[in-house]
Design a protein around this motif. Sequence first.
Motif, PDB file in Angstrom:
ATOM      1  N   GLU A   1      33.691  38.640  50.758  1.00 42.20           N
ATOM      2  CA  GLU A   1      33.425  40.058  51.007  1.00 42.20           C
ATOM      3  C   GLU A   1      34.317  40.949  50.137  1.00 42.20           C
ATOM      4  O   GLU A   1      33.903  42.010  49.693  1.00 42.20           O
ATOM      5  CB  GLU A   1      33.606  40.383  52.487  1.00 42.20           C
ATOM      6  N   TRP A   2      35.522  40.501  49.903  1.00 38.51           N
ATOM      7  CA  TRP A   2      36.414  41.240  49.011  1.00 38.51           C
ATOM      8  C   TRP A   2      35.878  41.207  47.582  1.00 38.51           C
ATOM      9  O   TRP A   2      35.902  42.207  46.882  1.00 38.51           O
ATOM     10  CB  TRP A   2      37.838  40.662  49.045  1.00 38.51           C
ATOM     11  N   ILE A   3      35.411  40.034  47.172  1.00 38.85           N
ATOM     12  CA  ILE A   3      34.864  39.909  45.814  1.00 38.85           C
ATOM     13  C   ILE A   3      33.652  40.828  45.671  1.00 38.85           C
ATOM     14  O   ILE A   3      33.506  41.544  44.683  1.00 38.85           O
ATOM     15  CB  ILE A   3      34.507  38.432  45.497  1.00 38.85           C
ATOM     16  N   GLU A   4      32.829  40.836  46.702  1.00 36.16           N
ATOM     17  CA  GLU A   4      31.655  41.692  46.677  1.00 36.16           C
ATOM     18  C   GLU A   4      32.060  43.171  46.584  1.00 36.16           C
ATOM     19  O   GLU A   4      31.463  43.949  45.838  1.00 36.16           O
ATOM     20  CB  GLU A   4      30.844  41.453  47.939  1.00 36.16           C
ATOM     21  N   ALA A   5      33.094  43.533  47.334  1.00 30.45           N
ATOM     22  CA  ALA A   5      33.565  44.926  47.301  1.00 30.45           C
ATOM     23  C   ALA A   5      34.066  45.289  45.903  1.00 30.45           C
ATOM     24  O   ALA A   5      33.773  46.366  45.388  1.00 30.45           O
ATOM     25  CB  ALA A   5      34.670  45.120  48.330  1.00 30.45           C
ATOM     26  N   GLY A   6      34.791  44.367  45.283  1.00 32.96           N
ATOM     27  CA  GLY A   6      35.301  44.605  43.931  1.00 32.96           C
ATOM     28  C   GLY A   6      34.164  44.783  42.938  1.00 32.96           C
ATOM     29  O   GLY A   6      34.201  45.666  42.081  1.00 32.96           O
TER      30      GLY A   6
ATOM     31  N   ILE B   1      41.694  40.581  43.030  1.00 38.37           N
ATOM     32  CA  ILE B   1      40.811  39.912  43.998  1.00 38.37           C
ATOM     33  C   ILE B   1      40.666  38.427  43.644  1.00 38.37           C
ATOM     34  O   ILE B   1      40.822  37.551  44.483  1.00 38.37           O
ATOM     35  CB  ILE B   1      39.432  40.607  44.057  1.00 38.37           C
ATOM     36  N   LEU B   2      40.408  38.163  42.369  1.00 40.16           N
ATOM     37  CA  LEU B   2      40.192  36.767  41.958  1.00 40.16           C
ATOM     38  C   LEU B   2      41.465  35.940  42.044  1.00 40.16           C
ATOM     39  O   LEU B   2      41.415  34.742  42.293  1.00 40.16           O
ATOM     40  CB  LEU B   2      39.607  36.723  40.538  1.00 40.16           C
ATOM     41  N   ASP B   3      42.618  36.574  41.832  1.00 39.50           N
ATOM     42  CA  ASP B   3      43.890  35.855  41.948  1.00 39.50           C
ATOM     43  C   ASP B   3      44.363  35.767  43.399  1.00 39.50           C
ATOM     44  O   ASP B   3      45.466  35.312  43.669  1.00 39.50           O
ATOM     45  CB  ASP B   3      44.977  36.538  41.101  1.00 39.50           C
ATOM     46  N   ARG B   4      43.559  36.240  44.291  1.00 40.33           N
ATOM     47  CA  ARG B   4      43.857  36.219  45.729  1.00 40.33           C
ATOM     48  C   ARG B   4      45.199  36.864  46.058  1.00 40.33           C
ATOM     49  O   ARG B   4      45.989  36.326  46.834  1.00 40.33           O
ATOM     50  CB  ARG B   4      43.843  34.781  46.269  1.00 40.33           C
ATOM     51  N   MET B   5      45.447  37.975  45.437  1.00 41.22           N
ATOM     52  CA  MET B   5      46.646  38.722  45.792  1.00 41.22           C
ATOM     53  C   MET B   5      46.475  39.223  47.225  1.00 41.22           C
ATOM     54  O   MET B   5      45.361  39.258  47.736  1.00 41.22           O
ATOM     55  CB  MET B   5      46.844  39.899  44.836  1.00 41.22           C
TER      56      MET B   5
END
Length: 143
Positions: free
Chosen positions: A107-112, A39-43
């Motif tokens: 939102e992806w970061i939050e999901a992770g 997520i953090l590496d924006r894959m």
Amino acid sequence: MQPQAWQLEWSDKLSVGIDDIDAQHRHFIELINDLNRAILDRMDLTEIRHRMQVILDDAAQHFAHEEALFAASHYPDADEHTKRHRQATTAFMRIMTRLSDNHTESEWIEAGLKVKQLLVEHLITEDKKYRDYFKAHKQAAAS
Ligand SMILES: [Fe+2]
Ligand SMILES: [Fe+2]
């Protein structure tokens, strides 16, 4: 190398004193770190979704393993613990289905983070509860 702030680290404090369960919990932590790294590496989202699915599949196997152990050892709180497994799985699936391709990065970061919190909390609070029972049980079996 210094671990990143978001990374989870295994420590003996997390141990439940059962080798194969500890090994599965360690593996869990690695998978959660892999997801958060993606997520953090924006894959791309396919990869992130894939990593979430790997965690979900792994959790299903792990929960079944714990439940089999409870049954074999007549663990008195098995039903309650099994219920927590179902709740965690449902919450996880809800997080996954809520996400779609057009969600924002935050939102992806939050999901992770939610996935991490959900599973780590289960490990720290629920799984810890059976540690003492199994410790006593093992000693009783050995004596
Ligand atoms: Fe567990
Ligand atoms: Fe559990």
